[in-house]
Design an enzyme around this catalytic site. Structure first.
Site, short mmCIF file in Angstrom:
data_model
loop_
_atom_site.label_atom_id
_atom_site.label_comp_id
_atom_site.label_asym_id
_atom_site.label_seq_id
_atom_site.Cartn_x
_atom_site.Cartn_y
_atom_site.Cartn_z
N THR B 40 -8.34 43.12 9.87
CA THR B 40 -9.34 44.08 9.52
C THR B 40 -10.24 43.20 9.60
O THR B 40 -10.86 41.80 9.54
CB THR B 40 -9.81 43.34 7.95
OG1 THR B 40 -7.91 43.38 7.03
CG2 THR B 40 -9.40 44.66 7.13
N ASN B 93 0.82 33.02 15.89
CA ASN B 93 1.14 32.38 14.76
C ASN B 93 0.96 33.78 13.79
O ASN B 93 1.70 33.44 12.63
CB ASN B 93 -0.10 32.11 14.00
CG ASN B 93 -0.45 31.33 12.42
OD1 ASN B 93 0.28 30.82 11.99
ND2 ASN B 93 -1.30 32.36 12.04
N SER B 145 10.55 29.31 12.19
CA SER B 145 10.27 29.32 10.55
C SER B 145 11.73 28.56 10.22
O SER B 145 12.70 29.24 11.61
CB SER B 145 10.25 30.36 9.43
OG SER B 145 10.90 30.07 8.40
N TYR B 158 13.93 38.43 8.28
CA TYR B 158 13.08 37.78 8.91
C TYR B 158 13.55 35.93 9.98
O TYR B 158 13.04 35.88 10.34
CB TYR B 158 12.14 36.65 7.57
CG TYR B 158 10.99 36.22 7.65
CD1 TYR B 158 9.73 36.05 8.49
CD2 TYR B 158 11.50 34.12 7.26
CE1 TYR B 158 9.22 35.01 8.14
CE2 TYR B 158 10.51 33.61 7.27
CZ TYR B 158 9.28 33.80 8.02
OH TYR B 158 8.23 33.12 8.31
N LYS B 162 12.24 35.63 13.67
CA LYS B 162 11.93 34.26 14.01
C LYS B 162 13.24 33.39 14.84
O LYS B 162 12.82 33.34 15.58
CB LYS B 162 11.90 33.63 12.61
CG LYS B 162 10.53 33.96 11.66
CD LYS B 162 9.52 34.03 12.79
CE LYS B 162 8.12 33.87 11.63
NZ LYS B 162 7.37 34.06 12.48
N1 LIG Z 1 4.12 29.67 4.45
C1 LIG Z 1 5.12 28.65 5.21
O1 LIG Z 1 6.18 28.46 3.78
C2 LIG Z 1 5.73 29.61 6.24
C3 LIG Z 1 7.37 29.20 6.82
C4 LIG Z 1 7.74 29.18 7.81
C5 LIG Z 1 6.77 29.99 8.88
N2 LIG Z 1 5.60 30.21 8.37
C6 LIG Z 1 5.00 31.36 10.05
O2 LIG Z 1 3.63 30.91 10.12
C7 LIG Z 1 2.50 31.63 9.90
C8 LIG Z 1 1.44 31.99 9.50
O3 LIG Z 1 1.63 32.38 8.04
P1 LIG Z 1 1.25 31.32 6.48
O4 LIG Z 1 2.25 30.73 6.33
O5 LIG Z 1 -0.13 31.03 7.07
O6 LIG Z 1 0.97 33.01 6.43
P2 LIG Z 1 -0.37 33.59 5.51
O7 LIG Z 1 -1.50 33.15 4.72
O8 LIG Z 1 -0.14 35.15 5.06
O9 LIG Z 1 -0.80 34.63 7.21
C9 LIG Z 1 -0.28 35.41 7.72
C10 LIG Z 1 -1.19 35.60 8.85
O10 LIG Z 1 -0.57 36.57 10.02
C11 LIG Z 1 -1.22 38.02 10.27
N3 LIG Z 1 -0.86 39.24 9.97
C12 LIG Z 1 0.30 39.45 8.93
N4 LIG Z 1 0.52 40.36 9.04
C13 LIG Z 1 0.13 41.06 10.45
C14 LIG Z 1 -0.14 42.32 11.51
N5 LIG Z 1 0.32 43.57 11.01
N6 LIG Z 1 -0.91 41.92 12.40
C15 LIG Z 1 -1.74 41.14 12.69
N7 LIG Z 1 -2.36 40.47 12.05
C16 LIG Z 1 -0.75 40.14 10.49
C17 LIG Z 1 -2.38 37.89 9.12
O11 LIG Z 1 -3.27 38.12 9.07
P3 LIG Z 1 -4.99 38.42 8.48
O12 LIG Z 1 -4.82 38.10 7.89
O13 LIG Z 1 -5.30 39.33 9.92
O14 LIG Z 1 -3.85 39.94 6.81
C18 LIG Z 1 -1.97 36.50 8.06
O15 LIG Z 1 -3.27 36.02 8.78
C19 LIG Z 1 3.52 33.01 10.09
O16 LIG Z 1 4.12 33.58 11.12
C20 LIG Z 1 4.90 32.64 9.10
O17 LIG Z 1 5.76 33.75 9.60
C21 LIG Z 1 5.22 30.45 7.47
#
Ligand SMILES: NC(=O)c1ccc[n+]([C@@H]2O[C@H](COP(=O)([O-])OP(=O)(O)OC[C@H]3O[C@@H](n4cnc5c(N)ncnc54)[C@H](OP(=O)(O)O)[C@@H]3O)[C@@H](O)[C@H]2O)c1
Lengths: 78, 248
Positions: B40, B93, B145, B158, B162
């Protein structure tokens, strides 16, 4: 430089081959034109004509001759 | 201290918040120019990125697209490639999570998760690769992940998406190694972001099972992403690095 010369130059520089190898050349028939060589070739053609080739066309560009047909879609006349 | 990414440029998806935002700051702090991606276009994100740019004296450009929309991904790539700014580093990411037992997971949910977590990054990488091939060396970092490596109930969609991204990482590293493009993945464990779907009790259990006894912070993941982007990891490719405080 004509467009055909630019097209040939892209092939020769990206794949590191000489002009006599171009006619009839097909993807994966020489070691230089593997999947990595293919991306270098796409980048060279795009640079030469300032275009961006669609993914489907990247996959379809399977020979020197086929490439000529495909880039006509991008308003490049050879 | 020297800035280890000085002169390089990176594209980071999902850079607005969480892990992506932390990676953007770590890279900017180390002198890297950035394309930061979000879904956005709003003032809050632009302002945040402008402040980051001023704080560290690097160029930061915002770009907006949805990983579920192929035409948007293509336009974004076109804009990046059209700028002629080299792409030395790509961080895939952006990600969406899903927690539901197998029998409760619809095909629509499965497809949606795969769109964001696998097909989108796959296409985006394919498009940006042509710019990366022109760099003398480049690094692709996929955020996968531990859910894609371990067998956790409720993670069939999920975890599978991944796992696909992790496999893609290794295959691509084999295809691109001789071109000096390194491809690695980071598998974060439970990390404190908005994606976290555990309740307090579950979190306490996870913490109890971890060697370090804490859950991760986005900065913990960013540190590894900095290493993988920099020349310090020049002989590291095809690796899936767990960053999870060692869950026992
Ligand atoms: N947090 C955990 O425990 C964890 C663990 C393992 C892996 N991960 C991985 O780490 C990565 C980052 O996640 P996070 O934990 O930092 O979560 P987060 O704060 O929710 O961030 C996720 C980001 O992904 C973007 N996103 C989601 N859907 C999208 C779409 N359809 N198109 C474009 N962008 C999209 C969002 O963009 P917008 O802000 O623009 O909406 C957001 O900035 C992800 O790949 C997640 O699977 C996270």
């Amino acid at each position: 430089m004509t467009n055909l010369e630019k097209y040939n130059k892209a092939f020769m520089e990206a794949l590191g081959i000489t002009e006599d190898k171009l006619a009839g050349l097909e993807y994966n028939t020489i070691p230089e034109w593997d999947s990595v060589g293919h991306m270098q070739l796409i980048a060279a053609i795009e640079d030469a004509f300032d275009i961006m080739i669609d993914t489907d066309d990247i996959i379809d560009l399977s020979s020197y001759e086929k490439g000529k047909e495909l880039i006509a879609k991008y308003e490049v006349e050879l | 201290m020297s800035r280890i990414l000085e002169g390089k440029n990176a594209v980071i998806t999902g850079a607005r918040q969480g892990i992506g935002r932390a990676i953007a700051e770590a890279y900017a702090e180390n002198g890297c120019g950035l394309w930061v991606c979000s879904r956005t276009d709003d003032e809050a994100f632009r302002k945040d990125m402008k402040e980051l740019s001023e704080k560290y004296g690097v160029d930061i450009r915002t770009i907006f697209f949805d990983m579920m929309k192929e035409d948007e991904i293509k336009s974004a790539a076109k804009e990046i490639l059209g700028s002629k700014i080299p792409v030395d580093i790509l961080v895939n990411n952006a990600g969406a999570t899903c927690r539901s037992l197998f029998q409760m997971t619809s095909m629509k949910t499965l497809r949606d998760v795969f769109e964001v977590d696998f097909f989108g990054p796959y296409l985006f990488t394919q498009l940006l690769l042509r710019a990366m091939m022109k760099c003398s060396s480049a690094s692709i970092i996929n955020i996968v992940s531990t859910a894609g490596l371990d067998a956790n109930a409720g993670r069939s969609a999920y975890g599978s998406a991944k796992a696909a991204l992790a496999c893609f990482t290794r295959v691509l590293s084999a295809e691109l190694g001789t071109k000096n493009i390194r491809v690695n993945a980071i598998a974060p464990g439970v990390t404190q972001t908005s994606l976290l779907t555990y309740d307090e009790e579950q979190l306490a259990e996870i913490v109890a099972d971890s060697a370090q006894g804490v859950i991760g912070q986005p900065e913990d993941i960013a540190g590894s992403a900095l290493f993988l982007a920099s020349d310090s990891s020049s002989f590291v490719t095809g690796q899936i690095i767990r960053v999870d405080g060692f869950v026992l």
